[in-house]
Design an enzyme around this catalytic site. Structure first.
Site, PDB file in Angstrom:
ATOM      1  N   GLY A   4       0.795  -1.215   0.000  1.00 55.87           N
ATOM      2  CA  GLY A   4       0.000   0.000   0.000  1.00 55.87           C
ATOM      3  C   GLY A   4       0.829   1.267   0.000  1.00 55.87           C
ATOM      4  O   GLY A   4       1.963   1.305  -0.485  1.00 55.87           O
ATOM      5  N   CYS A   5       0.282   2.322   0.602  1.00 56.38           N
ATOM      6  CA  CYS A   5       0.828   3.664   0.443  1.00 56.38           C
ATOM      7  C   CYS A   5       2.205   3.857   1.061  1.00 56.38           C
ATOM      8  O   CYS A   5       2.917   4.780   0.675  1.00 56.38           O
ATOM      9  CB  CYS A   5      -0.150   4.684   1.020  1.00 56.38           C
ATOM     10  SG  CYS A   5      -1.723   4.771   0.102  1.00 56.38           S
ATOM     11  N   TYR A   6       2.592   3.033   2.033  1.00 57.37           N
ATOM     12  CA  TYR A   6       3.917   3.227   2.635  1.00 57.37           C
ATOM     13  C   TYR A   6       4.989   2.363   1.992  1.00 57.37           C
ATOM     14  O   TYR A   6       6.120   2.290   2.485  1.00 57.37           O
ATOM     15  CB  TYR A   6       3.893   3.004   4.149  1.00 57.37           C
ATOM     16  CG  TYR A   6       3.232   1.746   4.657  1.00 57.37           C
ATOM     17  CD1 TYR A   6       3.697   0.482   4.310  1.00 57.37           C
ATOM     18  CD2 TYR A   6       2.136   1.812   5.524  1.00 57.37           C
ATOM     19  CE1 TYR A   6       3.115  -0.668   4.794  1.00 57.37           C
ATOM     20  CE2 TYR A   6       1.539   0.674   6.014  1.00 57.37           C
ATOM     21  CZ  TYR A   6       2.030  -0.569   5.656  1.00 57.37           C
ATOM     22  OH  TYR A   6       1.434  -1.713   6.142  1.00 57.37           O
ATOM     23  N   ALA A   7       4.698   1.703   0.879  1.00 55.80           N
ATOM     24  CA  ALA A   7       5.668   0.803   0.252  1.00 55.80           C
ATOM     25  C   ALA A   7       6.914   1.525  -0.250  1.00 55.80           C
ATOM     26  O   ALA A   7       7.993   0.926  -0.329  1.00 55.80           O
ATOM     27  CB  ALA A   7       5.025   0.035  -0.889  1.00 55.80           C
ATOM     28  N   PHE A  20       1.429   6.463   5.528  1.00 54.07           N
ATOM     29  CA  PHE A  20       0.461   5.689   6.306  1.00 54.07           C
ATOM     30  C   PHE A  20      -0.245   4.716   5.379  1.00 54.07           C
ATOM     31  O   PHE A  20      -0.525   5.033   4.222  1.00 54.07           O
ATOM     32  CB  PHE A  20      -0.550   6.623   6.969  1.00 54.07           C
ATOM     33  CG  PHE A  20       0.094   7.732   7.750  1.00 54.07           C
ATOM     34  CD1 PHE A  20       0.433   7.555   9.075  1.00 54.07           C
ATOM     35  CD2 PHE A  20       0.397   8.938   7.135  1.00 54.07           C
ATOM     36  CE1 PHE A  20       1.047   8.580   9.783  1.00 54.07           C
ATOM     37  CE2 PHE A  20       1.008   9.964   7.842  1.00 54.07           C
ATOM     38  CZ  PHE A  20       1.333   9.786   9.167  1.00 54.07           C
TER      39      PHE A  20
END
EC number: 2.3.1.-
Length: 348
Positions: free
Chosen positions: A141-144, A332
């Site tokens: 997701g977004c923190y990758a 996050f």
């Protein structure tokens, strides 16, 4: 110490933001929810979002384009991902000043799957040696992007001569769903497509990658979810997320973990994942930051929306121009979890 020597970014050609707003309003009809959607969309801070689909295919109207008639299957969406994700990634890589002798490649993507992976496809298209070491970070997701950059940091720390190509590529527009309710329509109004590429190496001038930051919030596993369905990937994004983030960041122990002992106000630059205006507002509130502290992230949100893992890389690219003495990157994602790292400019 490992440093980000260069970052390049890319978006597709089609800006589908105006069409999405029109379509969403048509789904809600002459209702109070339609007026609320329009008001919240106008306050979102998003003016543009980009899609790899052709203009006709990107239209969401019934019976028109890729989304016309029955909702496309996951297989149909993945077929487009297999074709378009490597192309967009290579477009971003093409913006780097030079590749040099790449020894490792780390790729992050959560909006599609294909095997052989896009890491192999990219390596072959670039003509990299068949001995290049590869890592593929999937479905985080977004923190990758944080995970990908920290992986590159570990590689360079263990192999000082390494030159790591880090790539993030996300095709969020492939996963639109036939929704009729306000909450999922507002969530769908956040996401777009984008890719970024970075060179991480030792010794060159750039953003020095410091210590990593990780924190998983208790009792939050249902706040952000990303599940594979028969008609693409389905996201749930709870309205509780901004409040939980603000509350967590207000904890002095969490602040110390983030800043390494400084006050948040002493940090020169903040690269925060632009997950949405409410997320950025929550970070600003929780850390008591100046109203201008997140300007670079807000500009990325305005121009591109939320591009999942690629979004943070867009913010870091903008921050590199000012060569900050100190900085913190935060993102996050599912969990609810926060991932990040500290950074600061270092000359060669």
């Amino acid at each position: 110490m490992p440093r980000i020597a260069a970052i390049a970014t890319a978006v597709p050609d089609l800006d589908f933001e105006p069409d999405y707003r029109r379509w969403a309003l048509s789904r809600l009809g002459e209702t109070r929810e339609a007026k609320l959607f329009e008001r919240m969309a106008n306050r979102s801070g998003i003016e543009h979002r980009w899609s790899v689909l052709e203009e006709e295919d990107a239209r969401l109207d019934e019976g028109v384009g890729f989304y016309g008639g029955e909702s496309p299957s996951t297989a149909a969406r993945m077929a487009i991902y297999a074709k378009e994700a490597p192309e967009l990634a290579l477009k971003a890589i093409g913006g780097l000043p030079e590749l040099g002798a790449i020894t490792h490649i780390v790729v992050a993507s959560c909006t599609g799957f294909i095997a052989p992976g896009i890491d192999q496809i990219i390596a072959r298209r670039l003509g990299l040696g068949n001995d290049v070491e590869r890592v593929l970070v999937g479905f985080m997701g977004c923190y990758a992007a944080v995970t990908a950059l920290r992986t590159a940091r570990h590689i360079v720390r263990s192999e000082p001569a390494a030159r790591v190509l880090v790539v993030t590529v996300e095709l969020s527009s492939l996963h639109h769903q036939e929704e009729m309710d306000l909450e999922p329509l507002l969530m769908g109004a956040q996401f777009g497509d984008g890719a970024a590429a970075a060179i991480v190496t030792g010794g060159e001038a750039g953003l020095e990658l410091g210590e990593g930051i990780s924190a998983a919030l208790e009792d939050s596993e249902d706040l952000i979810t990303w599940r594979i369905g028969d008609t693409g990937f389905h996201m749930r994004l709870s309205g509780e997320v901004p409040g939980r983030i603000a509350s967590a960041l207000a904890d002095p122990a969490i602040q110390t973990r983030i800043t390494g002992g400084r006050t948040p106000q002493e940090i020169a630059a903040w690269a925060v994942h632009a997950g949405g205006r409410s997320i950025l507002d929550a970070v600003e509130k929780g850390l008591h930051l100046a109203p201008t502290a997140l300007d670079e992230s807000r500009e990325v949100l305005r121009m591109c929306g939320n591009m999942s893992s690629s979004t943070l890389m867009f913010a870091l690219k903008r921050i590199m121009r000012v060569r900050p003495e100190s900085g913190v990157a935060l993102a996050f994602g599912p969990g609810l979890a926060m991932e990040g790292f500290r950074f600061g400019w270092a000359d060669a």
